[in-house]
Design a protein around this motif. Structure first.
Motif, mmCIF file in Angstrom:
data_model
loop_
_atom_site.group_PDB
_atom_site.id
_atom_site.type_symbol
_atom_site.label_atom_id
_atom_site.label_comp_id
_atom_site.label_asym_id
_atom_site.label_seq_id
_atom_site.Cartn_x
_atom_site.Cartn_y
_atom_site.Cartn_z
ATOM 1 N N GLY A 174 -17.221 4.755 7.895
ATOM 2 C CA GLY A 174 -17.862 5.407 9.021
ATOM 3 C C GLY A 174 -17.331 6.784 9.296
ATOM 4 N N SER A 175 -16.818 7.443 8.254
ATOM 5 C CA SER A 175 -16.329 8.823 8.335
ATOM 6 C C SER A 175 -15.061 8.971 9.170
ATOM 7 C CB SER A 175 -17.429 9.759 8.881
ATOM 8 O OG SER A 175 -18.546 9.769 8.019
ATOM 9 N N LEU A 176 -14.363 7.869 9.419
ATOM 10 C CA LEU A 176 -13.065 7.996 10.086
ATOM 11 C C LEU A 176 -12.097 8.752 9.186
ATOM 12 C CD1 LEU A 176 -12.254 4.549 11.756
ATOM 13 C CD2 LEU A 176 -12.481 6.747 12.899
ATOM 14 N N ASP A 177 -11.320 9.648 9.780
ATOM 15 C CA ASP A 177 -10.293 10.343 9.022
ATOM 16 C C ASP A 177 -9.211 9.353 8.603
ATOM 17 O OD1 ASP A 177 -11.638 12.677 9.394
ATOM 18 O OD2 ASP A 177 -10.266 13.499 10.888
ATOM 19 N N ALA A 178 -8.693 9.530 7.398
ATOM 20 C CA ALA A 178 -7.625 8.682 6.898
ATOM 21 C C ALA A 178 -6.663 9.527 6.092
ATOM 22 C CB ALA A 178 -8.178 7.554 6.030
ATOM 23 N N LEU A 179 -5.416 9.119 6.070
ATOM 24 C CA LEU A 179 -4.468 9.700 5.141
ATOM 25 C C LEU A 179 -4.812 9.197 3.740
ATOM 26 C CD1 LEU A 179 -1.164 9.077 7.141
ATOM 27 C CD2 LEU A 179 -2.547 11.166 7.112
ATOM 28 N N PRO A 180 -4.564 9.980 2.706
ATOM 29 C CA PRO A 180 -4.761 9.463 1.346
ATOM 30 C C PRO A 180 -3.920 8.196 1.154
ATOM 31 C CG PRO A 180 -4.392 11.830 1.305
ATOM 32 C CD PRO A 180 -4.103 11.381 2.703
ATOM 33 N N PHE A 181 -4.539 7.132 0.638
ATOM 34 C CA PHE A 181 -3.814 5.873 0.493
ATOM 35 C C PHE A 181 -4.454 5.025 -0.601
ATOM 36 C CE2 PHE A 181 -7.427 4.611 2.933
ATOM 37 C CZ PHE A 181 -7.615 3.249 2.706
ATOM 38 N N GLY A 182 -3.709 4.043 -1.054
ATOM 39 C CA GLY A 182 -4.212 3.103 -2.045
ATOM 40 C C GLY A 182 -3.158 2.059 -2.341
ATOM 41 N N PRO A 183 -3.527 0.992 -3.049
ATOM 42 C CA PRO A 183 -2.575 -0.087 -3.331
ATOM 43 C C PRO A 183 -1.612 0.269 -4.450
ATOM 44 C CG PRO A 183 -4.697 -0.579 -4.315
ATOM 45 C CD PRO A 183 -4.894 0.672 -3.509
ATOM 46 N N PHE A 184 -0.417 -0.273 -4.359
ATOM 47 C CA PHE A 184 0.564 -0.142 -5.434
ATOM 48 C C PHE A 184 0.258 -1.174 -6.513
ATOM 49 C CE2 PHE A 184 4.664 -1.674 -7.229
ATOM 50 C CZ PHE A 184 4.979 -0.533 -7.953
ATOM 51 N N THR A 189 8.359 2.199 6.225
ATOM 52 C CA THR A 189 7.528 1.100 5.758
ATOM 53 C C THR A 189 6.818 0.488 6.958
ATOM 54 O OG1 THR A 189 9.014 0.630 3.914
ATOM 55 C CG2 THR A 189 7.496 -1.108 4.557
ATOM 56 N N PHE A 190 5.495 0.450 6.897
ATOM 57 C CA PHE A 190 4.668 -0.011 8.012
ATOM 58 C C PHE A 190 4.101 -1.385 7.652
ATOM 59 C CE2 PHE A 190 4.818 4.532 7.884
ATOM 60 C CZ PHE A 190 5.017 4.909 9.200
ATOM 61 N N GLY A 191 4.485 -2.412 8.416
ATOM 62 C CA GLY A 191 4.067 -3.754 8.054
ATOM 63 C C GLY A 191 3.634 -4.620 9.205
ATOM 64 N N ASP A 192 3.237 -4.023 10.333
ATOM 65 C CA ASP A 192 2.813 -4.830 11.476
ATOM 66 C C ASP A 192 1.623 -5.706 11.120
ATOM 67 O OD1 ASP A 192 4.761 -3.504 12.791
ATOM 68 O OD2 ASP A 192 3.460 -2.452 14.206
ATOM 69 N N LYS A 193 1.599 -6.892 11.684
ATOM 70 C CA LYS A 193 0.498 -7.809 11.439
ATOM 71 C C LYS A 193 -0.816 -7.210 11.937
ATOM 72 C CE LYS A 193 -0.794 -12.658 12.072
ATOM 73 N NZ LYS A 193 -0.398 -13.954 12.677
ATOM 74 N N ARG A 236 -1.073 -10.033 4.376
ATOM 75 C CA ARG A 236 -0.405 -8.905 5.017
ATOM 76 C C ARG A 236 -0.374 -7.708 4.071
ATOM 77 N NH1 ARG A 236 3.794 -8.723 8.989
ATOM 78 N NH2 ARG A 236 2.935 -10.718 9.648
ATOM 79 N N VAL A 237 -0.735 -6.545 4.582
ATOM 80 C CA VAL A 237 -0.653 -5.321 3.800
ATOM 81 C C VAL A 237 0.480 -4.472 4.360
ATOM 82 C CG1 VAL A 237 -1.824 -3.233 3.035
ATOM 83 C CG2 VAL A 237 -3.118 -5.356 3.282
ATOM 84 N N VAL A 238 1.492 -4.253 3.566
ATOM 85 C CA VAL A 238 2.641 -3.426 3.943
ATOM 86 C C VAL A 238 2.478 -2.073 3.270
ATOM 87 C CG1 VAL A 238 5.133 -3.161 3.752
ATOM 88 C CG2 VAL A 238 4.151 -5.423 4.204
ATOM 89 N N SER A 239 2.523 -1.014 4.053
ATOM 90 C CA SER A 239 2.324 0.317 3.500
ATOM 91 C C SER A 239 3.621 1.105 3.514
ATOM 92 C CB SER A 239 1.264 1.089 4.298
ATOM 93 O OG SER A 239 1.049 2.368 3.732
ATOM 94 N N VAL A 240 3.954 1.703 2.383
ATOM 95 C CA VAL A 240 5.092 2.607 2.287
ATOM 96 C C VAL A 240 4.560 4.018 2.517
ATOM 97 C CG1 VAL A 240 6.993 3.436 0.856
ATOM 98 C CG2 VAL A 240 6.215 1.062 0.651
ATOM 99 N N GLY A 258 0.827 -1.189 0.000
ATOM 100 C CA GLY A 258 0.000 0.000 0.000
ATOM 101 C C GLY A 258 0.868 1.248 0.000
ATOM 102 N N LEU A 259 0.264 2.365 -0.335
ATOM 103 C CA LEU A 259 0.954 3.644 -0.374
ATOM 104 C C LEU A 259 0.128 4.650 0.408
ATOM 105 C CD1 LEU A 259 1.600 3.553 -4.226
ATOM 106 C CD2 LEU A 259 3.305 3.039 -2.462
ATOM 107 N N SER A 260 0.749 5.411 1.263
ATOM 108 C CA SER A 260 0.022 6.405 2.054
ATOM 109 C C SER A 260 0.856 7.672 2.180
ATOM 110 C CB SER A 260 -0.325 5.861 3.441
ATOM 111 O OG SER A 260 0.848 5.465 4.129
ATOM 112 N N ALA A 261 0.168 8.801 2.332
ATOM 113 C CA ALA A 261 0.863 10.093 2.365
ATOM 114 C C ALA A 261 0.367 10.956 3.518
ATOM 115 C CB ALA A 261 0.660 10.836 1.048
ATOM 116 N N ALA A 262 1.299 11.432 4.328
ATOM 117 C CA ALA A 262 1.011 12.471 5.315
ATOM 118 C C ALA A 262 1.388 13.800 4.667
ATOM 119 C CB ALA A 262 1.802 12.241 6.593
#
Length: 319
Positions: free
Chosen positions: A32-42, A74-78, A89-93, A10-14
């Protein structure tokens, strides 16, 4: 291959901006209207690079074109991406992006909504003494053994003891997470927050605004990175208008660091580092006297390997 053994990227941006005294992050609403950083799959077929994939997702979700961008972590915690339908597993850069184009996209929100204990500009946040420290003392007391208790006590002292270190944003968030003081702990673990012994008489309370998945952890990492880089890289100028007053520059730095700085010491520091040069023009404020306008002096990048704002010893006293 079992789907549980698969790994997707995954890819995410602060994306950070500061307007006046308000540091903000660009968020989108999900689940449910939770705030999220812009993100999506690579997509390895459609995306030439990780960063090009990130820029595509950010553009689609926010209609915003990224400027200054750097890879964060790189965030990859189970279990970090609980809604992944595949069960893998989804690993986000994660990326940190800085911009001065705040008005060009909706969805900006002050980052202290998510980390209210991090803003010391007016005074030490009252919640630290009234809520956080009592709960963390209980967290230490409830440790399963003396060794764990000592480790917890050390972490509490490092994160919330004397000598506040503004760069320990992630360490503080992770400590509060483990102590059950943020909403994400209950969402991830399935525990009932009303049963949390560490919250004392404030059962059900959680600190700051929660975010989707582990996006608050990603944002904490971004804030810590930016606060650290202020000291050895002139990144603050990526957030400033081309021309600015020294007071505007100081307020931006204070907003990002969460600290007040001595006015004269700050100006002396800027002069010592050779970071700015006068434009020969003056501001035209609605009230008050005009102030000289400055711009970033890019020649400093060639002159020194680490031009930045070393804030140690330059702070104003908190109330």
């Amino acid at each position: 291959m079992n789907v549980k053994d698969t790994v997707s990227i995954g890819l995410s941006a602060a994306i950070v901006a500061v307007e006046g005294e308000h540091p903000s992050v660009l968020v989108v609403a999900h689940e449910g209207s939770l705030d999220a950083l812009p993100f999506g799959p690579f997509d390895p077929v459609d995306h030439r690079t990780l960063e090009s994939g990130l820029r595509k997702w950010v553009g689609e979700q926010t209609k915003f074109d990224l400027g200054y961008t750097e890879q964060l972590y790189t965030f990859g915690d189970k279990g970090r991406h609980l809604s992944a339908g595949s069960g893998g597993r989804v690993v986000s850069v994660g990326y940190l992006a800085l911009t001065r184009q705040m008005r060009e996209a909706p969805g900006w929100r002050g980052w202290y909504h998510y980390f209210p204990w991090e803003d010391w500009r007016d005074a030490k946040p009252a919640m630290i003494d009234s809520v956080i420290l009592p709960a963390l003392k209980k967290f230490v007391k409830d440790a399963p053994d003396s060794e764990t208790a000592e480790l917890r006590r050390e972490r509490v002292n490092v994160c919330f003891g004397e000598g506040w270190d503004e760069e320990r944003v992630l360490e503080r968030y992770e400590l509060l997470y483990e102590a059950g003081l943020v909403e994400e702990f209950y969402r991830d673990s399935g525990h009932n927050k009303n049963e949390n012994k560490n919250q004392g008489n404030k059962k059900g309370a959680s600190l700051g605004t929660p975010m989707l998945f582990d996006h608050r952890r990603i944002l904490a990492t971004a804030i810590a990175r930016l606060r650290g880089k202020l000291k050895y890289r002139p990144v603050v100028f990526e957030l400033m208008a081309p021309a600015f007053t020294l007071l505007e520059l100081q307020r931006a730095v204070e907003a990002l660091a969460g600290l007040r700085l001595h006015k004269q010491n700050f100006r002396r520091l800027v002069a010592e580092q050779g970071l700015v040069e006068g434009t020969g023009k003056f501001s035209t404020p609605a009230r008050g006297r005009p102030a000289e306008l400055f711009r970033f002096r890019r020649g400093v990048l060639r002159e020194r390997p680490a031009p930045g704002l070393r804030l140690g010893g330059r702070r104003a006293r908190s109330g």
